[in-house]
Design a protein around this motif. Sequence first.
Motif, PDB file in Angstrom:
ATOM      1  N   THR A  77       0.853  -1.190   0.000  1.00 25.05           N
ATOM      2  CA  THR A  77       0.000   0.000   0.000  1.00 25.05           C
ATOM      3  C   THR A  77       0.886   1.236   0.000  1.00 25.05           C
ATOM      4  OG1 THR A  77      -1.667  -1.191   1.294  1.00 25.05           O
ATOM      5  CG2 THR A  77      -1.893   1.191   1.151  1.00 25.05           C
ATOM      6  N   ARG A 119      -7.038   4.539   4.405  1.00 21.35           N
ATOM      7  CA  ARG A 119      -7.220   3.096   4.482  1.00 21.35           C
ATOM      8  C   ARG A 119      -6.743   2.484   3.173  1.00 21.35           C
ATOM      9  NH1 ARG A 119     -11.688   1.163   1.808  1.00 21.35           N
ATOM     10  NH2 ARG A 119     -11.706  -0.695   3.135  1.00 21.35           N
ATOM     11  N   SER A 120      -6.339   1.226   3.236  1.00 17.91           N
ATOM     12  CA  SER A 120      -5.861   0.558   2.037  1.00 17.91           C
ATOM     13  C   SER A 120      -7.031   0.242   1.110  1.00 17.91           C
ATOM     14  CB  SER A 120      -5.129  -0.729   2.408  1.00 17.91           C
ATOM     15  OG  SER A 120      -4.680  -1.405   1.246  1.00 17.91           O
ATOM     16  N   GLU A 129      -8.523  -5.204   0.867  1.00 16.05           N
ATOM     17  CA  GLU A 129      -8.510  -5.960   2.112  1.00 16.05           C
ATOM     18  C   GLU A 129      -7.371  -6.970   2.062  1.00 16.05           C
ATOM     19  OE1 GLU A 129     -10.397  -5.241   4.621  1.00 16.05           O
ATOM     20  OE2 GLU A 129     -11.532  -3.710   3.538  1.00 16.05           O
TER      21      GLU A 129
END
Length: 529
Positions: free
Chosen positions: A497, A508-509, A512
């Motif tokens: 990331t 947030r990346s 998942e």
Amino acid sequence: MTWRSALARLLRFWRTSLQFRTVAITVILSSAAVTIIGAYMSVSIGGNLFASRQEQVNSEAVRANLIAQQIFDATDDANPVELATLGVQVQTAVASSTTSPGGTGIAILRSDQPPTPQILQPTSSRDFPDEVVTPQMRVAVSETSERVFLQSVDLPNDAPGLVAGSRLTVPSAGLYELYLVYDLSDAERTLGFVQQTLFAGGLALVALIGGVTYIVVRLVVGPVRLAAETSERLAAGELEVRIPEKGEDVIATLARSFNGMADSLQQQITKLADLSRVQQRFVSDVSHELRTPLTTIRLAGDVLYDQRESFPPATERTAELLHTQVERFEVLLADLLEISRYDAGAVELDLEPTNLVRLVDDAVDQMGSLAHERGSEMVVVAPGGYFEAEVDARRIRRILRNLLGNAVEHGEGRPIVVTVDSNATAVAIAVRDHGIGMSESDVEKVFERFWRADPSRRRTIGGTGLGLAISLEDAIQHDGHLDVWSEVGTGTCFRLTLPRVRGVGIARSPLELPPQELVDAPPGEDGPS
């Protein structure tokens, strides 16, 4: 400021301040104790005041009943005029016999009875509160066998009072009732003064306890706070800072022990730093020094490798092995030099806007033939979106080669899926294989230098054991993250990331770990059905 924010700040201050917490708990417990003691004393004093006034009223009522009865008994046959005079005389005599500071009301009332030869008209003192003498009380007085009947009442001026009733026998006039009303305002004022004194004294006592606790806690917490601040400065790298040593008490002993620990840590850290610098210098110097002979060996090896077909089979095989090992040696030297640059903090990035999908496609094309030899199919999944980010393309390619090489090495010939996705702040690349996987303990060590999950496993595509360590350092240099997920028998997924703009935080990346669609990807021909 709303009450919610104020409450949140108070709770945060409660959790972070030992001094405030200690003083607050002490004050609360002291207030509870003082309140209980004060309430008990107030109730006890009020009960004693009421009991003493009740006893005084009872004795005065008994004396008043005796005086009135003696006056009536002194006249056996009295006419109505004399009876009226006797009523006034009794009222005057009873009033002069009482000593109540709140004043006394007097009334003589006729009891319910058959007609008598003579009648004494009811009489009462001025402002006598007739409503406090209830019919129920009159019945109780007329039926009681005691000389005096007492009852607590509320006077018209909202003051507490006592009513004392007793029976009188008037010759030729029958039965009558003598009522005395006593005002207890003086006792109420006394009790109020006592309660005010107890309240003021309790507040002063709680304030004094709080002040003393604050001073004592400050004397104890102050050195502890100083030790905490000193330890934070030590952790920040200020190895020379120490706690002042004063006195011979426990706090001074703590300071001496802390300073001794700091001296020992400084010595150990200095030794480790010197050793680290020596090791870094050694690796760097050796790597540089080995380049010259390695170049010569490489040139000689290339000559032999180019002419290997003219050699006998054994010599030809030796030339091929020499060529392969020299190439591996060059890669190892390059990795060692790169690690030494990271350790020395001498790494600089060449950032430029780059489309990461193109980098992934190039890396997959380069590793495609190797994956085909191992029976693995590489699939690139790019849903579409931003993708472009400011990165050092050379270092990102190196990360991708390392991740794809590991996926091919441990993928067991099953499909390898590379997913690229992005959002407004970050770009993520996930490399997922469906091979042997790793245990949790192996996952924790996977980025360590020269570490291998299974040392007995033969590597088929080379490698120095530094690839993932260098990849992690490359990700950190970009202010990004390199994460890993793995399960034994299921496979492994590495996720890179990166921020779209270096220095801008990653909310947030975009992917998942592992992406759900990747976990459910179908296995290869050799995989489980």
